[in-house]
Design a protein around this motif. Sequence first.
Motif, mmCIF file in Angstrom:
data_model
loop_
_atom_site.group_PDB
_atom_site.id
_atom_site.type_symbol
_atom_site.label_atom_id
_atom_site.label_comp_id
_atom_site.label_asym_id
_atom_site.label_seq_id
_atom_site.Cartn_x
_atom_site.Cartn_y
_atom_site.Cartn_z
ATOM 1 N N ASP A 97 -8.617 -5.913 -4.740
ATOM 2 C CA ASP A 97 -8.660 -4.637 -4.047
ATOM 3 C C ASP A 97 -7.243 -4.174 -3.688
ATOM 4 O OD1 ASP A 97 -9.000 -2.607 -2.058
ATOM 5 O OD2 ASP A 97 -11.004 -3.364 -1.638
ATOM 6 N N PHE A 98 -6.474 -5.087 -3.139
ATOM 7 C CA PHE A 98 -5.091 -4.782 -2.769
ATOM 8 C C PHE A 98 -4.277 -4.303 -3.971
ATOM 9 C CE2 PHE A 98 -0.667 -6.297 -2.291
ATOM 10 C CZ PHE A 98 -0.290 -5.526 -1.203
ATOM 11 N N LEU A 99 -4.455 -4.972 -5.095
ATOM 12 C CA LEU A 99 -3.720 -4.589 -6.303
ATOM 13 C C LEU A 99 -4.054 -3.158 -6.710
ATOM 14 C CD1 LEU A 99 -4.062 -7.830 -8.475
ATOM 15 C CD2 LEU A 99 -2.067 -7.077 -7.184
ATOM 16 N N GLU A 100 -5.323 -2.796 -6.599
ATOM 17 C CA GLU A 100 -5.727 -1.432 -6.940
ATOM 18 C C GLU A 100 -5.078 -0.423 -5.996
ATOM 19 O OE1 GLU A 100 -7.320 -0.206 -9.605
ATOM 20 O OE2 GLU A 100 -7.058 -2.312 -10.195
ATOM 21 N N THR A 101 -5.122 -0.746 -4.722
ATOM 22 C CA THR A 101 -4.522 0.154 -3.731
ATOM 23 C C THR A 101 -3.033 0.338 -3.979
ATOM 24 O OG1 THR A 101 -6.141 -0.528 -2.071
ATOM 25 C CG2 THR A 101 -4.147 0.522 -1.260
ATOM 26 N N MET A 102 -2.345 -0.764 -4.247
ATOM 27 C CA MET A 102 -0.903 -0.692 -4.485
ATOM 28 C C MET A 102 -0.605 0.063 -5.772
ATOM 29 S SD MET A 102 0.879 -1.834 -2.070
ATOM 30 C CE MET A 102 2.396 -1.687 -2.995
ATOM 31 N N LYS A 103 -1.427 -0.169 -6.769
ATOM 32 C CA LYS A 103 -1.230 0.524 -8.043
ATOM 33 C C LYS A 103 -1.367 2.030 -7.838
ATOM 34 C CE LYS A 103 -2.910 0.504 -12.792
ATOM 35 N NZ LYS A 103 -4.014 0.080 -13.689
ATOM 36 N N PHE A 104 -2.353 2.374 -7.051
ATOM 37 C CA PHE A 104 -2.578 3.787 -6.723
ATOM 38 C C PHE A 104 -1.368 4.370 -5.988
ATOM 39 C CE2 PHE A 104 -4.031 6.789 -3.405
ATOM 40 C CZ PHE A 104 -4.466 7.818 -4.218
ATOM 41 N N LEU A 105 -0.901 3.630 -4.994
ATOM 42 C CA LEU A 105 0.247 4.071 -4.198
ATOM 43 C C LEU A 105 1.486 4.265 -5.064
ATOM 44 C CD1 LEU A 105 1.193 2.358 -0.839
ATOM 45 C CD2 LEU A 105 0.966 4.773 -1.373
ATOM 46 N N ILE A 106 1.738 3.303 -5.899
ATOM 47 C CA ILE A 106 2.922 3.325 -6.749
ATOM 48 C C ILE A 106 2.804 4.353 -7.865
ATOM 49 C CG2 ILE A 106 4.188 1.937 -8.463
ATOM 50 C CD1 ILE A 106 4.840 1.324 -5.576
ATOM 51 N N GLY A 107 1.567 4.511 -8.337
ATOM 52 C CA GLY A 107 1.387 5.364 -9.507
ATOM 53 C C GLY A 107 1.303 6.841 -9.192
ATOM 54 N N MET A 108 0.832 7.169 -8.008
ATOM 55 C CA MET A 108 0.611 8.574 -7.694
ATOM 56 C C MET A 108 1.885 9.257 -7.206
ATOM 57 S SD MET A 108 -0.938 8.819 -3.927
ATOM 58 C CE MET A 108 -1.588 10.389 -4.440
ATOM 59 N N TYR B 3 -5.904 -5.119 4.878
ATOM 60 C CA TYR B 3 -5.448 -6.298 4.141
ATOM 61 C C TYR B 3 -4.758 -7.290 5.052
ATOM 62 C CZ TYR B 3 -6.348 -3.223 0.227
ATOM 63 O OH TYR B 3 -6.945 -2.369 -0.667
ATOM 64 N N LYS B 18 9.491 4.143 -2.745
ATOM 65 C CA LYS B 18 8.573 5.011 -3.482
ATOM 66 C C LYS B 18 8.340 6.325 -2.742
ATOM 67 C CE LYS B 18 4.932 6.551 -5.739
ATOM 68 N NZ LYS B 18 5.141 7.422 -6.911
ATOM 69 N N LEU B 99 2.192 -6.046 -10.428
ATOM 70 C CA LEU B 99 0.781 -5.740 -10.193
ATOM 71 C C LEU B 99 -0.046 -5.993 -11.450
ATOM 72 C CD1 LEU B 99 1.038 -2.418 -8.127
ATOM 73 C CD2 LEU B 99 0.545 -4.702 -7.269
#
Lengths: 114, 114
Positions: A97-108, B3, B18, B99
């Motif tokens: 879950d954390f990885l998804e959240t971070m990916k979202f944060l970094i990617g958006m 988290y 970021k 990630l």
Amino acid sequence: MIYSSELIKGTLKTIILKLLRDNPRMYGYEMTQRVKELTGNKIQLTEGALYPTLHALEADGILQTESEFIGKRVRKYYSLTPKGKTKGEEKISELADFLETMKFLIGMNTQLIN
Amino acid sequence: MIYSSELIKGTLKTIILKLLRDNPRMYGYEMTQRVKELTGNKIQLTEGALYPTLHALEADGILQTESEFIGKRVRKYYSLTPKGKTKGEEKISELADFLETMKFLIGMNTQLIN
DNA sequence: CAATTATACATCGGAATCTTATGTATATGC
DNA sequence: GCATATACATAAGATTCCGATGTATAATTG
């Protein structure tokens, strides 16, 4: 490229639990090698971090050990206790879950348009 | 669900970089609110962690500040220096890469079949 | 067969990073 | 007027990891 150590922080326990969820038992050195191989050398578990963490997880009732002699050398196998299996599932899904959240944060684009 | 703190460790600097890559300038409190809102309360930057980190990044020449008075209250805006822009790109792509690697590790079956 | 490298455990001082608590002060909403 | 939100800051302590060091056996290689 090896990830800066600060990134590994916090994921070590979960990595151990994940390895032991998939494998009935593993020993410390084996874990370092497996992770190294699975990540193409990007994640290197250092022994100074790994062994104390294994000891802590054992003291916590999450891991159990059995020592075996391989020739004259002792090898210490770790496996999940019942408590450890539950904890493992929790930790792994929390990390996913954390990885998804971070990916979202970094990617958006985090810019706020008013 | 928030988290466990250990997961956030190591990502704080990158999150700040970021935010400041996407926004010309932001102040500390604003960062805590933005991250909270973007992650649906899953990541809460605590002030005790944020402010010392901002000060460290500034001392490192990665961030620069300009203070403004909002009424009688000082607000301290942070922005990236040229050095900070470079560093930011590095850190962000390192985290993105990390990630992916972690997702792979967590998602796959790590069992070794011989 | 000697020397190097790999395997395998362990501990410890120190560094880095975050938490919790505390402090100060102004602004806003009810 | 009082509670909450805004906005900064620091400091003691806990956690977690790194790098170094130590010990020892096994395997490889020149």
